[in-house]
Design a protein around this motif. Structure first.
Motif, short mmCIF file in Angstrom:
data_model
loop_
_atom_site.label_atom_id
_atom_site.label_comp_id
_atom_site.label_asym_id
_atom_site.label_seq_id
_atom_site.Cartn_x
_atom_site.Cartn_y
_atom_site.Cartn_z
N CYS A 38 -44.44 88.33 51.97
CA CYS A 38 -43.38 88.04 51.20
C CYS A 38 -42.52 89.94 51.39
O CYS A 38 -41.85 90.11 51.25
CB CYS A 38 -44.23 89.16 49.42
N CYS A 76 -33.15 87.21 53.51
CA CYS A 76 -32.86 87.18 51.49
C CYS A 76 -33.13 87.81 50.83
O CYS A 76 -33.63 89.16 50.81
CB CYS A 76 -34.38 85.74 51.22
N HIS A 109 -34.70 88.82 48.40
CA HIS A 109 -35.17 88.03 47.13
C HIS A 109 -36.94 88.88 47.50
O HIS A 109 -37.24 89.92 46.94
CB HIS A 109 -36.24 86.96 46.74
N ALA A 110 -37.28 88.62 48.35
CA ALA A 110 -38.44 89.00 49.60
C ALA A 110 -38.18 90.21 50.20
O ALA A 110 -39.17 90.26 51.85
CB ALA A 110 -39.50 88.33 49.18
N HIS A 169 -39.63 81.15 49.58
CA HIS A 169 -39.75 81.22 48.06
C HIS A 169 -39.10 80.02 47.73
O HIS A 169 -38.82 80.40 46.75
CB HIS A 169 -39.75 82.52 47.46
N SER A 212 -35.38 80.53 47.47
CA SER A 212 -33.87 80.51 47.30
C SER A 212 -32.90 80.19 47.98
O SER A 212 -33.54 79.25 49.06
CB SER A 212 -34.05 82.08 47.24
N VAL A 224 -26.10 83.38 44.83
CA VAL A 224 -27.25 83.02 44.76
C VAL A 224 -26.91 80.95 44.11
O VAL A 224 -25.64 81.52 43.11
CB VAL A 224 -27.91 83.86 44.22
N HIS A 257 -29.53 78.84 44.01
CA HIS A 257 -30.94 79.25 43.11
C HIS A 257 -32.29 79.69 43.46
O HIS A 257 -32.31 80.30 44.30
CB HIS A 257 -31.70 77.69 43.67
N ALA A 258 -32.96 80.61 42.39
CA ALA A 258 -33.76 81.60 42.11
C ALA A 258 -35.61 81.15 42.69
O ALA A 258 -35.55 80.06 43.10
CB ALA A 258 -33.97 81.78 40.57
N PRO A 259 -35.87 82.39 43.13
CA PRO A 259 -35.47 83.77 42.88
C PRO A 259 -35.07 84.30 42.90
O PRO A 259 -35.09 85.40 42.40
CB PRO A 259 -37.72 83.47 42.79
N ALA A 260 -34.45 84.13 44.07
CA ALA A 260 -33.39 85.39 43.95
C ALA A 260 -32.30 85.35 43.24
O ALA A 260 -31.73 84.42 42.94
CB ALA A 260 -32.49 85.25 45.35
N THR A 261 -31.78 86.34 42.45
CA THR A 261 -30.40 86.86 41.89
C THR A 261 -29.76 87.90 42.09
O THR A 261 -28.50 87.90 41.55
CB THR A 261 -31.42 87.59 40.38
#
Length: 141
Positions: A29, A83, A85-86, A103, A105, A114, A116-120
Motif C-alpha cells: 500500500c 493513484c 488512494h495509496a 486496490h 480504483s 474518480v 470507482h472507489a476506494p480513491a476519492t
C-alpha cells in the motif's frame, strides 16, 4: 504473578506467522522507493512526438507516470498516474479508463475524475504543451 492471562502456544505461533504477512500488506500500500518515477514530474518530461496522441485519443506513458489525452479540437490534457488512494503507479489504461492494480480504483484519463472507489480524490492535473514537436509535461503548479 500478574492478573493477565498467559497466551497459549497457538496464539504466540499464529501471531508470529501473521506478522510478515501484515508487513507485506503495508508495503503493497505504500509507494516505496524502488527507483520508480516520482508521483508527479519534478522537471519537464519529454513524453514523445506530438503525433503519438491523435485527436480523440488517450495514451499512457507509464515510465513518466503520466497519461495524456487530446480532445477533438487538438488541445492536450495530462494527469499524474499515481493513484490518489495509496500512491500506487497506475499501469493499466482501458480505453479512457485508468485502472489501479493495487486496490481497483478507476479514473477517467481525460478528466482525472474518480470513477470507482476506494480513491476519492481526482488525479493531479499536469501542465502539458507541445514544444518543438514533442509533448512535454511539467510539474504541477
Amino acid at each position: 504473578m500478574s492478573g493477565r492471562p498467559v497466551p497459549s502456544r497457538r496464539t504466540v505461533l499464529r501471531s508470529a506467522a501473521l506478522t510478515p504477512v501484515a508487513g507485506l500488506g503495508l508495503a503493497a500500500c505504500s509507494p516505496g522507493d524502488d527507483g520508480a518515477a516520482p508521483a508527479t514530474p519534478t522537471a519537464p518530461v519529454d513524453l514523445g512526438a506530438d503525433g503519438e496522441v491523435a485527436k480523440g485519443a488517450t495514451k499512457l506513458f507509464p515510465d513518466g507516470n503520466v497519461v495524456v489525452s487530446r480532445a477533438d479540437d487538438g488541445s492536450l490534457k495530462a494527469y499524474s498516474t499515481v493513484c490518489t488512494h495509496a500512491g500506487c503507479p497506475i499501469k493499466k489504461l482501458e480505453g479512457t479508463k485508468l485502472v489501479c492494480n493495487c486496490h481497483g480504483s478507476e479514473f477517467d484519463a481525460r478528466t482525472g475524475e474518480v470513477l470507482h472507489a476506494p480513491a476519492t480524490v481526482p488525479l493531479t492535473e499536469l501542465p502539458v504543451e507541445v514544444k518543438q514537436g514533442r509533448i512535454v509535461a511539467s510539474p504541477a503548479t
